[in-house]
Design a protein around this motif. Structure first.
Motif, PDB file in Angstrom:
ATOM      1  N   ILE A 114      -4.822  10.351 -12.022  1.00  0.00           N
ATOM      2  CA  ILE A 114      -4.365   9.604 -10.859  1.00  0.00           C
ATOM      3  C   ILE A 114      -4.656  10.463  -9.637  1.00  0.00           C
ATOM      4  CG2 ILE A 114      -2.401   8.546  -9.706  1.00  0.00           C
ATOM      5  CD1 ILE A 114      -3.173   7.215 -12.349  1.00  0.00           C
ATOM      6  N   LEU A 115      -5.319   9.885  -8.663  1.00  0.00           N
ATOM      7  CA  LEU A 115      -5.678  10.632  -7.462  1.00  0.00           C
ATOM      8  C   LEU A 115      -4.497  10.681  -6.496  1.00  0.00           C
ATOM      9  CD1 LEU A 115      -9.228   9.170  -6.864  1.00  0.00           C
ATOM     10  CD2 LEU A 115      -8.645  11.368  -7.884  1.00  0.00           C
ATOM     11  N   PRO A 116      -4.306  11.801  -5.800  1.00  0.00           N
ATOM     12  CA  PRO A 116      -3.215  11.904  -4.820  1.00  0.00           C
ATOM     13  C   PRO A 116      -3.329  10.841  -3.733  1.00  0.00           C
ATOM     14  CG  PRO A 116      -4.257  14.043  -5.150  1.00  0.00           C
ATOM     15  CD  PRO A 116      -5.052  13.040  -5.917  1.00  0.00           C
ATOM     16  N   GLU A 117      -4.555  10.482  -3.388  1.00  0.00           N
ATOM     17  CA  GLU A 117      -4.749   9.458  -2.355  1.00  0.00           C
ATOM     18  C   GLU A 117      -4.129   8.132  -2.764  1.00  0.00           C
ATOM     19  OE1 GLU A 117      -7.600  11.101  -3.695  1.00  0.00           O
ATOM     20  OE2 GLU A 117      -7.566  12.640  -2.150  1.00  0.00           O
ATOM     21  N   ASP A 118      -4.125   7.853  -4.078  1.00  0.00           N
ATOM     22  CA  ASP A 118      -3.528   6.607  -4.555  1.00  0.00           C
ATOM     23  C   ASP A 118      -2.021   6.597  -4.319  1.00  0.00           C
ATOM     24  OD1 ASP A 118      -6.012   5.713  -5.382  1.00  0.00           O
ATOM     25  OD2 ASP A 118      -5.743   6.442  -7.443  1.00  0.00           O
ATOM     26  N   TYR A 119      -1.369   7.730  -4.563  1.00  0.00           N
ATOM     27  CA  TYR A 119       0.071   7.823  -4.307  1.00  0.00           C
ATOM     28  C   TYR A 119       0.368   7.737  -2.813  1.00  0.00           C
ATOM     29  CZ  TYR A 119       1.221   8.948  -9.103  1.00  0.00           C
ATOM     30  OH  TYR A 119       1.400   8.897 -10.449  1.00  0.00           O
ATOM     31  N   ILE A 120      -0.444   8.377  -2.015  1.00  0.00           N
ATOM     32  CA  ILE A 120      -0.246   8.342  -0.563  1.00  0.00           C
ATOM     33  C   ILE A 120      -0.446   6.919  -0.047  1.00  0.00           C
ATOM     34  CG2 ILE A 120      -1.158   9.162   1.644  1.00  0.00           C
ATOM     35  CD1 ILE A 120      -1.739  11.849   0.164  1.00  0.00           C
ATOM     36  N   ALA A 121      -1.460   6.230  -0.549  1.00  0.00           N
ATOM     37  CA  ALA A 121      -1.704   4.842  -0.138  1.00  0.00           C
ATOM     38  C   ALA A 121      -0.528   3.955  -0.537  1.00  0.00           C
ATOM     39  CB  ALA A 121      -2.995   4.325  -0.755  1.00  0.00           C
ATOM     40  N   LEU A 122       0.005   4.160  -1.736  1.00  0.00           N
ATOM     41  CA  LEU A 122       1.154   3.379  -2.186  1.00  0.00           C
ATOM     42  C   LEU A 122       2.374   3.659  -1.307  1.00  0.00           C
ATOM     43  CD1 LEU A 122       2.408   1.441  -4.218  1.00  0.00           C
ATOM     44  CD2 LEU A 122       2.819   3.403  -5.719  1.00  0.00           C
ATOM     45  N   SER A 123       2.597   4.915  -0.987  1.00  0.00           N
ATOM     46  CA  SER A 123       3.723   5.286  -0.143  1.00  0.00           C
ATOM     47  C   SER A 123       3.602   4.675   1.249  1.00  0.00           C
ATOM     48  CB  SER A 123       3.816   6.809  -0.050  1.00  0.00           C
ATOM     49  OG  SER A 123       4.919   7.186   0.727  1.00  0.00           O
ATOM     50  N   LYS A 124       2.416   4.720   1.815  1.00  0.00           N
ATOM     51  CA  LYS A 124       2.196   4.131   3.139  1.00  0.00           C
ATOM     52  C   LYS A 124       2.370   2.613   3.100  1.00  0.00           C
ATOM     53  CE  LYS A 124      -0.807   7.681   5.089  1.00  0.00           C
ATOM     54  NZ  LYS A 124      -2.131   8.005   5.598  1.00  0.00           N
ATOM     55  N   SER A 125       1.933   1.985   2.018  1.00  0.00           N
ATOM     56  CA  SER A 125       2.097   0.535   1.884  1.00  0.00           C
ATOM     57  C   SER A 125       3.570   0.154   1.814  1.00  0.00           C
ATOM     58  CB  SER A 125       1.371   0.029   0.635  1.00  0.00           C
ATOM     59  OG  SER A 125      -0.006   0.198   0.758  1.00  0.00           O
ATOM     60  N   ILE A 126       4.333   0.929   1.086  1.00  0.00           N
ATOM     61  CA  ILE A 126       5.776   0.679   0.998  1.00  0.00           C
ATOM     62  C   ILE A 126       6.415   0.829   2.377  1.00  0.00           C
ATOM     63  CG2 ILE A 126       7.957   1.547   0.063  1.00  0.00           C
ATOM     64  CD1 ILE A 126       6.369   2.274  -2.499  1.00  0.00           C
ATOM     65  N   ASP A 127       6.032   1.882   3.100  1.00  0.00           N
ATOM     66  CA  ASP A 127       6.564   2.091   4.455  1.00  0.00           C
ATOM     67  C   ASP A 127       6.244   0.908   5.360  1.00  0.00           C
ATOM     68  OD1 ASP A 127       7.635   4.566   3.811  1.00  0.00           O
ATOM     69  OD2 ASP A 127       5.930   5.697   4.617  1.00  0.00           O
ATOM     70  N   ARG A 128       5.019   0.423   5.269  1.00  0.00           N
ATOM     71  CA  ARG A 128       4.587  -0.676   6.135  1.00  0.00           C
ATOM     72  C   ARG A 128       5.398  -1.940   5.857  1.00  0.00           C
ATOM     73  NH1 ARG A 128      -1.227  -3.484   5.905  1.00  0.00           N
ATOM     74  NH2 ARG A 128      -0.939  -4.957   7.587  1.00  0.00           N
ATOM     75  N   VAL A 129       5.547  -2.309   4.590  1.00  0.00           N
ATOM     76  CA  VAL A 129       6.337  -3.497   4.244  1.00  0.00           C
ATOM     77  C   VAL A 129       7.787  -3.299   4.665  1.00  0.00           C
ATOM     78  CG1 VAL A 129       7.180  -4.930   2.346  1.00  0.00           C
ATOM     79  CG2 VAL A 129       4.804  -4.166   2.346  1.00  0.00           C
ATOM     80  N   ASP A 130       8.318  -2.114   4.432  1.00  0.00           N
ATOM     81  CA  ASP A 130       9.697  -1.805   4.792  1.00  0.00           C
ATOM     82  C   ASP A 130       9.925  -1.977   6.294  1.00  0.00           C
ATOM     83  OD1 ASP A 130      12.332  -0.824   4.009  1.00  0.00           O
ATOM     84  OD2 ASP A 130      11.799   1.007   5.091  1.00  0.00           O
ATOM     85  N   ASN A 131       9.032  -1.444   7.103  1.00  0.00           N
ATOM     86  CA  ASN A 131       9.163  -1.566   8.561  1.00  0.00           C
ATOM     87  C   ASN A 131       9.080  -3.017   9.019  1.00  0.00           C
ATOM     88  OD1 ASN A 131       9.448   1.197   8.871  1.00  0.00           O
ATOM     89  ND2 ASN A 131       7.269   1.545   9.191  1.00  0.00           N
ATOM     90  N   LEU A 132       8.171  -3.774   8.435  1.00  0.00           N
ATOM     91  CA  LEU A 132       8.045  -5.190   8.801  1.00  0.00           C
ATOM     92  C   LEU A 132       9.301  -5.970   8.425  1.00  0.00           C
ATOM     93  CD1 LEU A 132       4.341  -5.801   7.750  1.00  0.00           C
ATOM     94  CD2 LEU A 132       5.247  -5.901  10.080  1.00  0.00           C
TER      95      LEU A 132
END
Length: 150
Positions: A34-52
């Motif tokens: 599993i690439l670290p970028e995948d975890y970072i992308a998932l974390s950023k996606s969660i943040d984005r939905v959460d903020n919206l």
């Protein structure tokens, strides 16, 4: 157990299932890592939905204004991004911190659905009242049945 550093949040992301590789070229079998970028992308996606969701929920309880059409579009895009990021990591590889954040997100989505349902019901009720007022205003009473005593 391996660790991934989330550069945006400066946190370690624990990983139990598959080892995390820092360079995809080091991996002979890409499915085994599993690439670290995948975890970072998932974390950023969660943040984005959460903020919206936070912005829309606050607006729906009267603490602000929001364009619901634009918000629905942005939520749809963010949820699509979240889905794609989640597929890149895989549900069996989610660290506990991500699972907790997804559970919180699920609760916020549930609240959002209830608030939107309440908003929709209120709009239906108001439009029904307006429709009745317009009908009453246009009518001279000739064809309506009398209510009460004759």
């Amino acid at each position: 157990m391996s660790e991934v550093i989330d550069s945006e949040r400066n946190e370690l992301v624990l990983h139990e299932e598959k080892p995390v590789v820092q360079d995809a070229e080091q991996s002979e079998d890409k499915d085994a890592y599993i690439l670290p970028e995948d975890y970072i992308a998932l974390s950023k996606s969660i943040d984005r939905v959460d903020n919206l969701l936070n912005a829309e929920n606050e607006a729906l309880v009267g603490k602000g204004e929001i364009d619901l059409e634009e918000s629905a579009y942005l939520k749809g895009r963010a949820m699509l991004d979240l889905d794609m990021a989640g597929k890149a990591v895989g549900p069996e590889n989610l660290p506990s911190e991500i699972v907790v954040r997804l559970q919180d997100l699920q609760e916020k989505l549930s609240v959002n659905m209830k608030l939107l349902s309440t908003q929709l019901n209120a709009v239906k009720e108001v439009s029904g009242l307006l429709s009745q007022v317009m009908k009453d205003h246009d009518s001279d009473g000739t064809y309506e049945s009398m209510v009460g005593s004759w």
